[in-house]
Every structure is written in C-alpha cells, then in structure tokens.
Design a protein around this motif. Structure first.
Motif: not given
Length: 243
Positions: A59-85
């Motif tokens: 939950d804490g990580l989900f909230d922290a990454f939610a601050a990345d509103q463009t999703g650019s922090g996920w671009t080079y990871l092998p996984i997609d942005p978390w859709a939900d908790r």
C-alpha cells in the motif's frame, strides 16, 4: 615477472602475470570464495533505510508511485505500472520470497515506503553481484536518501568480500546511465540486442565498480554524507560530483 598488456589490445585492462610458457595470465586473487550470500536484513543510514520487501509494503509503495502521474518511472522496468492495490500486493507478496533478485523496500526513517531495489545476479563463487530492478518514487527525487541507499548497498556487498559490483540498464535509459556515472561506476560497453522486454529490444549498457576502487569511492561517499555537508534544512553544500 609481471607484464602490462600491450596497448594495442584495448580489451586487456588488468595487469597480468606470465605463465610457465611465457603467456599472460590473470593475477592471483586473494580472498575467500564463495562469498556469503547477502543476509536479507535491514541496512540503515542517516536519511533512510532498506528493509526486506514484504507484502505489507504494497500500500505504501502504491501510494508513493502514484505520485508519478505520467508513469515515466515504469518505462524501463520489465513490469507495467500497478493497476491497483491488489496488483501491488500480489507483486510484493511474490517478490518478498525471491532470493535472486533479493528485494528491499526503501523507506524513510519513519518507515514510509519510497521505492524498491534489489541485489541480483548474485554469484558468490566469483565474488560478483549486481544492483538493479531499481524503482525510485518521485518522493526520492533530488533527495539524499536516493544516494545513501545506493551507498549502503555497495558498502554491504564489498564488506561481504565481493570483488565486482555491477549496474546494468537499457542503453536508452539516460537517467540511469547518468546515475551510474555519478555514483562512480565505470562504463564497460553495450551488449547489443542483449534481451527484450515488453515486446521491445533492449541493448544493455554495462557498468561496474571493483574492489580496488571501493576504498576511494567509500571515502567520497562518506564525505558527501557527512552532517557537515548538509544545511539544517537538509540541502547539500557540496555535490557528490564535486567531491
């Protein structure tokens, strides 16, 4: 008798010994191998800490990454942005039990999750280990904790006797390449079409720090992290690059 590799051989980067037949061979390696597998325990600094990843961090990580509103922090990871908790919880639960990669949740000193990272390609037999699968939330941007946790990971590895510490990234990931250089890694080259992820090619840029370089780098980090290098509000006085 010791011989330096001929300058016409750019791939030969280390001093060499000579075999009984007069051929150059690698130097003898001191130390005890295999190295210990890094114990999965907390690493604590002045600005933040690394704790073994757990499902309860989701939950804490989900909230922290939610601050990345463009999703650019996920671009080079092998996984997609978390859709939900629920997705976040499942990912954390699965990777909490992984030993390679060995995941850590990055937290502030109050226990608020800020991101995650891992040791991977852990090879105790030859003393080589990689830091990767790094995902910093916007809460870590331009904060001392981002540098400190990378220092803590390095220090832990070299204290355990590892002789090679690796950093790899998509060759197109300019921020990661810049971070590697800032942290003292040496660029070693790019492996073309090394892998693929999300249906796309990845050329992989390789960087490393070796044990003989670590003492000077450790001193550099300790000078930067010194309380004397920060204002009461937490702003650095001298940058790591300047040091």
């Amino acid at each position: 008798m010791r011989s330096s590799p001929p300058s016409t051989e750019p791939w030969a980067v280390s001093l060499a010994d000579l075999s009984a037949t007069g051929q150059p061979v690698g130097q003898k390696v001191d130390g005890e191998f295999p190295c210990p597998v890094p114990p999965h325990h907390p690493l604590v600094g002045r600005f933040g800490q690394l704790v073994p990843l757990a499902e309860t961090h989701s939950d804490g990580l989900f909230d922290a990454f939610a601050a990345d509103q463009t999703g650019s922090g996920w671009t080079y990871l092998p996984i997609d942005p978390w859709a939900d908790r629920a997705v976040a919880r499942a990912w954390c639960a699965q990777n909490a039990t992984s030993r390679d990669p060995q995941f850590y949740c990055i937290q502030d000193l109050g226990g608020v999750p800020l991101g995650f990272c891992s040791y991977l390609r852990i090879t105790p037999e030859i003393g080589s280990i990689e830091v990767g699968y790094i995902h910093f939330s916007p809460l870590m941007q331009k904060q001392a904790v981002a540098t400190e946790v990378m220092f803590l990971m390095m220090q832990n590895a070299f204290d355990l006797g590892y002789r090679r510490y690796e950093w790899k990234c998509d060759a197109l990931n300019a921020p990661s390449r810049t971070a590697a250089a800032r942290l003292g890694f040496t660029y070693e080259g790019t492996f073309r079409q090394a892998t693929l992820y999300k249906g796309r090619n990845r050329d992989t840029a390789w960087f490393s720090i070796i044990d003989t370089e670590w003492p000077a780098l450790k001193t550099r980090f300790e000078r930067w992290l010194s309380p004397n290098n920060f204002t009461p509000s937490g702003q650095q006085i001298t940058s790591l690059s300047q040091i």
